[in-house]
Design an enzyme around this catalytic site. Structure first.
Site, PDB file in Angstrom:
ATOM      1  N   LEU A 185     -11.368   2.548  -2.669  1.00  0.00           N
ATOM      2  CA  LEU A 185     -10.370   1.914  -3.533  1.00  0.00           C
ATOM      3  C   LEU A 185      -9.424   1.184  -2.595  1.00  0.00           C
ATOM      4  O   LEU A 185      -8.995   1.751  -1.579  1.00  0.00           O
ATOM      5  CB  LEU A 185      -9.599   2.943  -4.356  1.00  0.00           C
ATOM      6  CG  LEU A 185     -10.294   3.547  -5.580  1.00  0.00           C
ATOM      7  CD1 LEU A 185      -9.455   4.701  -6.140  1.00  0.00           C
ATOM      8  CD2 LEU A 185     -10.533   2.506  -6.655  1.00  0.00           C
ATOM      9  N   ASP A 186      -9.073  -0.056  -2.914  1.00  0.00           N
ATOM     10  CA  ASP A 186      -8.229  -0.802  -1.991  1.00  0.00           C
ATOM     11  C   ASP A 186      -6.798  -0.269  -2.000  1.00  0.00           C
ATOM     12  O   ASP A 186      -6.438   0.609  -2.789  1.00  0.00           O
ATOM     13  CB  ASP A 186      -8.297  -2.310  -2.255  1.00  0.00           C
ATOM     14  CG  ASP A 186      -7.734  -2.702  -3.606  1.00  0.00           C
ATOM     15  OD1 ASP A 186      -6.686  -2.160  -3.993  1.00  0.00           O
ATOM     16  OD2 ASP A 186      -8.334  -3.563  -4.272  1.00  0.00           O
ATOM     17  N   LEU A 187      -5.981  -0.802  -1.106  1.00  0.00           N
ATOM     18  CA  LEU A 187      -4.635  -0.297  -0.869  1.00  0.00           C
ATOM     19  C   LEU A 187      -3.810  -0.185  -2.145  1.00  0.00           C
ATOM     20  O   LEU A 187      -3.104   0.803  -2.356  1.00  0.00           O
ATOM     21  CB  LEU A 187      -3.927  -1.227   0.131  1.00  0.00           C
ATOM     22  CG  LEU A 187      -2.488  -0.883   0.500  1.00  0.00           C
ATOM     23  CD1 LEU A 187      -2.441   0.371   1.357  1.00  0.00           C
ATOM     24  CD2 LEU A 187      -1.822  -2.051   1.236  1.00  0.00           C
ATOM     25  N   SER A 207      -4.909  -0.060  -5.294  1.00  0.00           N
ATOM     26  CA  SER A 207      -5.608   0.540  -6.430  1.00  0.00           C
ATOM     27  C   SER A 207      -5.427   2.053  -6.424  1.00  0.00           C
ATOM     28  O   SER A 207      -5.177   2.669  -5.389  1.00  0.00           O
ATOM     29  CB  SER A 207      -7.089   0.179  -6.398  1.00  0.00           C
ATOM     30  OG  SER A 207      -7.262  -1.215  -6.530  1.00  0.00           O
TER      31      SER A 207
END
Length: 214
Positions: A75-77, A79
């Site tokens: 999951l990106d930063l 999210s």
């Protein structure tokens, strides 16, 4: 940390097969025991084991589980939501392989024209010149300036849901993963984790052949 009931000294060695080791009061689990965790990842954490830029890592939130685990997918930063961790390499590869086709559901708060965006999100769409599998998109809530969507995808392309929304003219305000396969995030608080059960693993489509609690 304690070893055999006494505080461990700096540089002291211990054998997890012979010594009783605890970390923050919890017994250290032997590395040959397969473990699966579900973390509710908050915003502002990167999905890496370490970060050369000094950013907070999702791995730091599960460091007290007693064994070395790694994230399954990412999951990106910015999210949030359901993020799996394990020390099971075979099952990790199987779960991430495109042929496994595990559904991932995201709840996405957006601004923009939902009526205009929905036909675009329904596809066909391409990312980096490669066609995307059709997504399932449903409106959860509508507001004057945008609303909230449920987006279900099978692939895990880099920032896929955010890029899909951008192509549809939507600005993502919040993105939270709430389900993988039939495994749901539920009411697990942000920043907290729990161990997966056998029924949880079955919900991911993993059998005892690939993910056993030995």
């Amino acid at each position: 940390m304690t070893v055999n009931g006494r505080p461990a000294g700096v540089g002291e060695k211990a054998d997890p097969d012979r010594d009783a080791i605890t970390v923050d009061g919890k017994p250290l689990q032997k590395q040959d025991r397969t473990i699966w965790l579900m973390l509710n990842k908050p915003r502002g954490y990167v999905t890496t084991l370490s970060d050369e830029r000094g950013r907070r890592t999702a791995a730091s939130l599960v460091a007290d589980c007693g064994v070395r685990v790694w994230p399954v997918g990412r999951l990106d930063l910015d999210s949030e939501g359901l993020l799996l961790f394990t020390n099971d390499g075979d099952a990790t590869n199987r779960l991430l392989h495109p042929s496994h086709q595990v559904e991932k559901e995201y709840h996405v708060t957006v601004s923009g024209d939902l009526d205009a965006a929905l036909p675009i999100l329904a596809g066909p769409l391409e990312l980096d010149g490669i066609p995307l599998a059709p997504a399932q998109v449903a409106v959860l809530r509508k507001t004057v300036s945008g609303g909230a969507l449920s987006v279900v995808i099978h692939e895990g392309r880099n920032r896929q849901v955010r890029r899909m929304c951008a192509m549809a003219g939507l600005t993502v305000k919040r993105l939270r993963r709430v389900r993988e396969g039939k495994l749901e995030l539920g009411d697990l608080p942000p920043g907290q984790w729990r161990t997966l059960t056998k029924s949880d693993l079955a919900a991911l489509g993993l059998t005892a052949d690939f993910a056993s609690h030995r």
